[in-house]
Design a protein around this motif. Structure first.
Motif, mmCIF file in Angstrom:
data_model
loop_
_atom_site.group_PDB
_atom_site.id
_atom_site.type_symbol
_atom_site.label_atom_id
_atom_site.label_comp_id
_atom_site.label_asym_id
_atom_site.label_seq_id
_atom_site.Cartn_x
_atom_site.Cartn_y
_atom_site.Cartn_z
ATOM 1 N N SER A 111 0.812 -1.227 0.000
ATOM 2 C CA SER A 111 0.000 0.000 0.000
ATOM 3 C C SER A 111 0.838 1.266 0.000
ATOM 4 O O SER A 111 0.287 2.370 -0.121
ATOM 5 N N PHE A 144 -4.315 0.115 -7.436
ATOM 6 C CA PHE A 144 -4.002 -0.068 -6.027
ATOM 7 C C PHE A 144 -5.212 -0.564 -5.253
ATOM 8 O O PHE A 144 -5.101 -1.394 -4.338
ATOM 9 N N ARG A 145 -6.406 -0.038 -5.577
ATOM 10 C CA ARG A 145 -7.623 -0.517 -4.927
ATOM 11 C C ARG A 145 -7.833 -2.006 -5.220
ATOM 12 O O ARG A 145 -8.168 -2.790 -4.345
ATOM 13 N N VAL A 189 -5.482 -4.678 -3.290
ATOM 14 C CA VAL A 189 -5.877 -5.128 -1.948
ATOM 15 C C VAL A 189 -6.815 -6.315 -2.039
ATOM 16 O O VAL A 189 -6.664 -7.315 -1.334
ATOM 17 N N GLN A 200 -4.338 1.201 3.865
ATOM 18 C CA GLN A 200 -4.208 2.177 2.769
ATOM 19 C C GLN A 200 -4.594 3.571 3.247
ATOM 20 O O GLN A 200 -3.922 4.564 2.948
ATOM 21 N N THR A 256 6.683 0.051 -3.671
ATOM 22 C CA THR A 256 5.670 -1.004 -3.776
ATOM 23 C C THR A 256 6.003 -1.980 -4.901
ATOM 24 O O THR A 256 5.876 -3.204 -4.743
#
Length: 455
Positions: free
Chosen positions: A21, A130-131, A134, A150, A204
């Motif tokens: 994150s 990125f969403r 997860v 996050q 990341t």
């Protein structure tokens, strides 16, 4: 997919979730600098107050176009070396960092507005995957925890980035400039933001791997059968029509939440510099321009700093949720309801701030930050538990419609019409409007009754 199937994914440690994150630190540096200082740049370059929302229309329009496309493409991407989502992180980070370096050097208003289009599109290229990451990486039992981590990182980024112009001005960097020129403190802040953006994304990329599709043969077959631009467009629109009921209900909550925050990003600087500090942006031909310009830029720095408080409070709220969600499963709907209600009160309280008690803005933005912390985690946790994991990227992108459509309506005259009609001509009425919208969003949570979304 059942909860039992989703929980076959291995549980990750805090630091594994933190690393995956961490790129959000840079993304939020970009968003915080954009949200806190683009209106200041527009006003410096000659924009009238009522023109600011229309200049901001670039942000929601690019999100509406970019996020579903990136989500669709990332769902169909797989590279043994680069993974599924990470190529999009990198492309968005490079474009965003270049634009952040350039935007405060815009010579005229239309160039700054154009830069906002490019900046927001570039940030969206990085943000949407990125969403989805997860949901890709975490079992159902850790989803709320993952989105809250996050949000913790987002809060850190918001606070630091919002305070950057004030911080660098305290180090001796000039905070005023000639008419039509953005102060050096803002330019340096955007330069720092560019460096943090690319650095955190690279962290990341190098510390996080991705799971390959469960059935690679089926993945490649479906990818081949659904290849082509028009096939992709058709599938995107098909999924809009058949989106899950939970997603539609969350859309109502998101609509009023993001109308409120777009109002804040567009109008907090002009509203609070005028109402709380009595230091509106001066006209270039004003007799006392130099004195008034210094007062405005100092007030704008302080407004940016106070806005950073909402990032700080969202960080602490997320830290609290991180601890709680690591131990127990929470009622997401009630958490979101209470958080939005507190945020609405924060916006409304800004009306009662005067030059004698500007410190009250800290409390106002603390309340706003609690709502922000919940907005960045609870809706996504509720959504991810209610959709097909194979379409996680696409649905996360489509969910963005409920973020950008209210912003487009706001930019096309919704804010100006509503605040002037309901609260009068004073610009502080925009903050009252934001408070009312966030309160409506809070009560809209009671539309959601599906157990898999709530728990």
């Amino acid at each position: 997919m059942s909860e039992q199937q989703q929980d076959t994914k291995p549980r990750l440690s805090f630091w594994q979730i933190w690393n995956m994150s961490f790129g959000f630190l840079g993304i939020q540096f970009g968003f915080a600098l954009q949200g806190g200082f683009m209106s200041r740049i527009f006003q410096t370059l000659g924009a009238a107050k009522d023109d600011i929302p229309l200049l901001w229309i670039a942000a929601p329009l690019t999100g509406l176009l970019v996020q579903p496309i990136i989500g669709y493409l990332s769902d169909r991407t797989w590279s043994v070396k680069f993974g599924r989502r990470r190529p999009y992180f990198l492309i968005g980070a490079i474009l965003s960092s270049i634009t952040l370096l350039f935007v405060p050097h815009s010579p005229i208003l239309w160039v700054a507005a154009g830069c906002l289009w490019i900046l927001d599109a570039s940030i969206n290229i990085s943000m949407e995957p990125f969403r989805a990451l997860v949901a890709d990486k975490l079992p159902e039992s850790q989803r709320s925890y993952g989105f809250v981590v996050q949000t913790l990182i987002i809060g850190i980024g918001t606070w630091i980035a919002s305070n950057l112009p004030w911080m660098v001005s305290q180090l001796g960097v000039a905070n005023d400039a000639a008419p039509g020129v953005v102060p050096m403190s803002v330019k340096v802040a955007f330069g720092i933001g560019a460096f943090v953006f690319i650095s955190s994304i690279m962290w990341t990329i190098f510390t996080t791997d991705e799971y390959p599709p469960e059935d690679m043969e089926a993945f490649e077959k479906e990818k081949k059968e659904n290849s082509g631009f028009f096939t992709g467009v058709k599938e995107i629109f098909s999924n809009i029509g058949s989106m899950p009921v939970v997603m539609r209900k969350l859309g109502v909550v998101q609509f009023f939440s993001w109308f409120a925050f777009f109002t804040m990003w567009s109008f907090a600087v002009p509203a609070l510099t005028e109402h709380a500090f009595l230091a509106p942006v001066p006209m270039p031909d004003a007799v006392d321009f130099d004195t008034a310009n210094v007062a405005y830029n100092n007030a704008a720095n302080l407004v940016g700093s106070y806005m950073g408080t909402y990032g700080l409070s969202s960080m602490f709220f997320a830290l609290l949720l991180t601890f709680v969600t690591s131990k127990i499963r929470i009622n997401r709907k009630l958490v979101h309801f209470g958080s939005l209600l507190v945020g609405g009160a924060g916006f409304i309280s800004m009306y009662f701030v005067s030059p004698e008690n500007t410190g009250m803005l800290n409390l106002s933005f603390v309340c706003v930050g609690i709502a922000w912390g919940s907005i960045l985690s609870m809706p996504y946790a509720m959504l991810s538990s209610s959709i097909d994991p194979k379409k996680m990227g696409l649905y996360m992108g489509l969910f963005n419609m409920f973020i950008v459509i209210p912003q487009i309506i706001a930019a096309l005259g919704g804010i100006n019409f509503l605040y002037k009609t309901i609260f009068g001509e004073a610009t502080i009425g925009t903050m009252l409007l934001a408070g009312v919208c966030l309160t409506i969003a809070a009560f809209s949570n009671f539309l959601i009754t599906e157990e898999e979304a709530i728990k």
